[in-house]
Every structure is written in structure tokens, then in C-alpha cells.
Scaffold this active site. Structure first.
Site, PDB file in Angstrom:
ATOM      1  N   LYS A  24      32.254 -15.602  95.579  1.00 37.27           N
ATOM      2  CA  LYS A  24      32.533 -16.414  96.768  1.00 37.27           C
ATOM      3  C   LYS A  24      31.949 -17.805  96.541  1.00 37.27           C
ATOM      4  O   LYS A  24      30.752 -17.967  96.312  1.00 37.27           O
ATOM      5  CB  LYS A  24      31.905 -15.764  97.997  1.00 37.27           C
ATOM      6  CG  LYS A  24      32.078 -16.604  99.252  1.00 37.27           C
ATOM      7  CD  LYS A  24      31.643 -15.855 100.485  1.00 37.27           C
ATOM      8  CE  LYS A  24      31.709 -16.767 101.703  1.00 37.27           C
ATOM      9  NZ  LYS A  24      31.305 -16.065 102.927  1.00 37.27           N
ATOM     10  N   LYS A  54      37.101 -15.539  96.335  1.00 36.43           N
ATOM     11  CA  LYS A  54      37.344 -16.301  97.560  1.00 36.43           C
ATOM     12  C   LYS A  54      36.865 -17.731  97.401  1.00 36.43           C
ATOM     13  O   LYS A  54      35.753 -17.916  96.930  1.00 36.43           O
ATOM     14  CB  LYS A  54      36.566 -15.616  98.699  1.00 36.43           C
ATOM     15  CG  LYS A  54      36.631 -16.340 100.011  1.00 36.43           C
ATOM     16  CD  LYS A  54      35.722 -15.677 101.005  1.00 36.43           C
ATOM     17  CE  LYS A  54      35.662 -16.522 102.240  1.00 36.43           C
ATOM     18  NZ  LYS A  54      34.634 -16.098 103.129  1.00 36.43           N
TER      19      LYS A  54
HETATM   20  C1  PBG Z   1      31.023 -15.310 106.424  1.00 39.14           C
HETATM   21  C2  PBG Z   1      32.420 -15.597 106.034  1.00 39.14           C
HETATM   22  C3  PBG Z   1      33.068 -16.835 105.923  1.00 39.14           C
HETATM   23  C4  PBG Z   1      34.410 -16.544 105.640  1.00 39.14           C
HETATM   24  C5  PBG Z   1      34.518 -15.166 105.531  1.00 39.14           C
HETATM   25  N1  PBG Z   1      33.273 -14.607 105.763  1.00 39.14           N
HETATM   26  C6  PBG Z   1      32.589 -18.226 106.163  1.00 39.14           C
HETATM   27  C7  PBG Z   1      31.581 -18.851 105.300  1.00 39.14           C
HETATM   28  O1  PBG Z   1      31.123 -18.312 104.294  1.00 39.14           O
HETATM   29  O2  PBG Z   1      31.184 -19.939 105.690  1.00 39.14           O
HETATM   30  C8  PBG Z   1      35.503 -17.557 105.488  1.00 39.14           C
HETATM   31  C9  PBG Z   1      36.895 -17.050 105.684  1.00 39.14           C
HETATM   32  C10 PBG Z   1      37.921 -18.118 105.847  1.00 39.14           C
HETATM   33  O3  PBG Z   1      37.657 -19.321 105.676  1.00 39.14           O
HETATM   34  O4  PBG Z   1      39.059 -17.749 106.174  1.00 39.14           O
HETATM   35  N2  PBG Z   1      30.050 -15.733 105.569  1.00 39.14           N
END
Ligand code: PBG
Length: 323
Positions: free
Chosen positions: A194, A247
Site C-alpha cells: 500500500k 493499492k
Molecule cells: C485506511 C484506508 C484508506 C483507503 C482504504 N483503507 C485510506 C488511507 O490509507 O488513507 C483508501 C481507499 C480509497 O482511496 O479508495 N487506511
């Protein structure tokens, strides 16, 4: 050599093109992300994500029924609590918003897997994904909060848990806690690679989860790195991840490909909020052909190697695929 080779021969008709198509989209491979909010008396549209809502428990259940009918087999759920505090108590409260929502969905006995996002940022007053010590997110104390959250979500009926916090050791900690509580059959879909991405902007507006100070670069990955993604993936697999995620998706197709080629477990990719918003706003401006773009984007993510795609377009696309 021409004229022997004429690649156009197999592109001549729709039937031929269908016959030789290498990549397919299936509703069963899509996961639909949804937001549920504790306070709102009625569902609220999310301005930065046209077409998406912050649901009430009731409207969420109705949307889940629609989702199951569409042929999509899984949702991932994000909660927006009434109150936030320093350690994100709402994330692991027995009557927390996600826990209540999961119970309500599960009562309907739909053919639908409920995945819960395990993270603290929607529940903490500072908006970071764990506990703060000395101005930064403290890794090891955060593992307890995340484990408690995962256990409480599974106690409420979640089918899978998906840790998205990017703390080191969270998969092992969650696995151990789930096993200890008798949930050794519940799988972990780890947000393994991520990135610290600007593509999460609309989500943070939707969930009110933007960090109140600093950013997430001390725990989420540097967009410049791909070998590091493999290290994250291997580590999570060793710790017990059953599936791994990359992601965002579209700006990271090479990462999806690399992860696919070096693992033998299912690979998911998250077509995130900013990717969704770019399509929706460009379509509203009349700049693009919305449906063709959505199909092309999702196909490219599959082609890069994703077995599963998390996308806000899931239900709509499943409808197109049925036709
Ligand atoms: C929680 C999380 C996030 C997303 C999914 N889980 C936000 C972040 O890390 O700031 C983002 C999903 C999206 O942008 O569609 N940490």
C-alpha cells in the site's frame, strides 16, 4: 512477413474478437467498497465521489441486497464513527458502527462475503492508522489495537479481514489473535503493498480520515519502489496472509505484475477513490466515454495480473457484464 501475416484476420468480427480475448472481467472477481456512517439519519452523497454514499445501516443493507443480485460476491466495509479518540476506541467497540453493520448484513443471509477493513485512521482523532507516541505512529502498541479490531469485526460476523494500516507485523499479530479466539478459519486479505498515494484524497474526505498532522509516509510505501513491494508481500505471506493486495491499481500496474509473478496466492488490486473520481469528473465534463473507460481500466488491472479488483464501479459493471 506480409502478406502471410495479417493480424487483422482475427479482429474482423465481434465473434472472432470474443474468441481470442485474453482477459475477461467477471462479477465474481469484483469487490465493492462501501461506507457506513454512525450518525447520519439518512444516506449522504459523497461530493468527491459522485455516485457513492455514506450509508446508514438500513441503506447499506439495501445496497448489499442489490450487490448480491448483481452477481458481485463480496463487499469491503469502512466505518465512520460518531466519536473519534486518540486510540480509535470505536474501531473495536462491540456496538461499533462496522460491527452493527456487519450483524445487520449477515442477518439477511445474502450470498455475499463481508470483508472488513482493519485500520485505525477512521476512528482516531489525529487521523493516523495507529497510536501516536512522540509525534509518530508507534508500531508495536498499534498492533494490539488492530488485533482487537479484527477480532471484534469477526465476532460480529465478518467473513474476511483486510488490514490496511501498514504497521510492521500486523498480519502475524492479527492471525495470532484470531486463532486464539477460535477463528482460525477466517482469512486475511492483507493490503501488503500500500503506497503513500495522493489517490486516496476522495476517500479521506468520505471517511473524514485525513491525518490531522504530518502524512502517512512513515508507514505507507514510497511510490518510487517496486522491489520493496515484494518484500512487503513476502513478509505478509510468511506472517500468514491468505491473499495480498496492491493499492492503488492504475498507477501501479507494474507492481501488480511483479507481485503476481512472484507469489502463488490470490492477488487483489484496489482501484481507489481518486481513480474513481478522475473518471467520474472527466465523464461529467464530457471529456471521456465513461463506460468504455471503466471497462478499459478494469481490464488493464486484470491484464496486469490482479485476480480480484476492489472497485467502486463493481455493481454497475456487474450489470453490464450480465447483458
Ligand atoms: C485506511 C484506508 C484508506 C483507503 C482504504 N483503507 C485510506 C488511507 O490509507 O488513507 C483508501 C481507499 C480509497 O482511496 O479508495 N487506511
Amino acid at each position: 512477413m506480409f502478406p502471410t501475416h495479417r493480424p487483422r484476420r482475427i479482429r474482423r468480427t465481434p465473434l472472432l474478437r470474443d474468441l481470442v480475448r485474453e482477459t475477461q472481467l467477471h462479477p465474481e472477481d469484483l469487490i465493492y467498497p462501501m461506507f457506513v456512517q454512525e450518525t447520519a439519519p439518512r444516506p449522504e452523497p459523497i461530493n468527491s465521489m459522485p455516485g457513492q454514499m455514506r450509508h446508514t445501516v438500513d441503506s447499506l443493507v439495501a445496497e448489499c441486497e442489490k450487490t448480491a443480485e448483481s452477481g458481485v460476491r463480496a463487499i469491503i466495509l469502512f466505518g465512520i464513527p460518531e466519536k473519534k479518540d486518540a486510540v480509535g476506541t470505536g474501531a473495536y467497540a462491540e456496538d461499533g458502527i462496522v460491527q452493527r453493520a456487519v450483524r445487520a448484513i449477515k442477518e439477511r443471509k445474502l450470498p455475499l462475503l463481508v470483508i472488513t477493513d482493519v485500520c485505525m485512521c477512521e476512528y482516531t482523532s489525529h487521523g493516523h492508522c495507529g497510536e501516536i507516541k512522540d509525534g509518530d505512529v508507534a508500531n508495536d502498541p498499534s498492533l494490539d489495537l488492530l488485533s482487537k479490531t479484527a477480532v471484534s469485526q469477526v465476532q460480529a460476523g465478518a467473513d474476511l479481514v483486510a488490514p490496511s494500516d501498514m504497521m510492521d507485523g500486523r498480519v502475524a499479530a492479527i492471525r495470532k489473535s484470531l486463532d486464539r479466539e477460535g477463528f482460525s478459519d477466517v482469512a486475511i486479505l492483507s493490503y501488503a503493498a500500500k503506497y503513500a498515494s495522493a489517490f486516496y484524497g476522495p476517500f479521506r474526505e468520505a471517511a473524514g480520515s485525513a491525518p490531522q498532522f504530518g502524512d502517512r509516509q512513515s508507514y505507507q510505501m514510497d511510490p518510487a519502489n517496486v522491489r520493496e513491494a515484494l518484500k512487503e508481500v513476502y513478509t505478509d505471506i510468511e506472517e500468514g496472509a491468505d491473499m495480498v493486495m496492491v493499492k492503488p491499481a492504475l498507477a501501479y500496474l507494474d507492481v501488480i505484475r511483479a507481485v503476481k509473478e512472484s507469489t502463488n496466492i490470490p492477488v487483489a488490486a484496489y482501484n481507489v477513490s481518486g481513480e474513481y473520481a478522475m473518471i467520474e469528473f472527466a465523464a461529467k465534463a464530457g471529456a471521456i466515454d465513461r463506460e468504455r473507460i471503466i471497462r478499459e481500466v478494469l481490464t488493464s488491472i486484470r491484464r496486469a495480473g490482479a485476480d480480484l479488483i476492489l472497485t467502486y464501479h463493481a455493481v454497475e459493471v456487474a450489470g453490464w457484464l450480465k447483458q
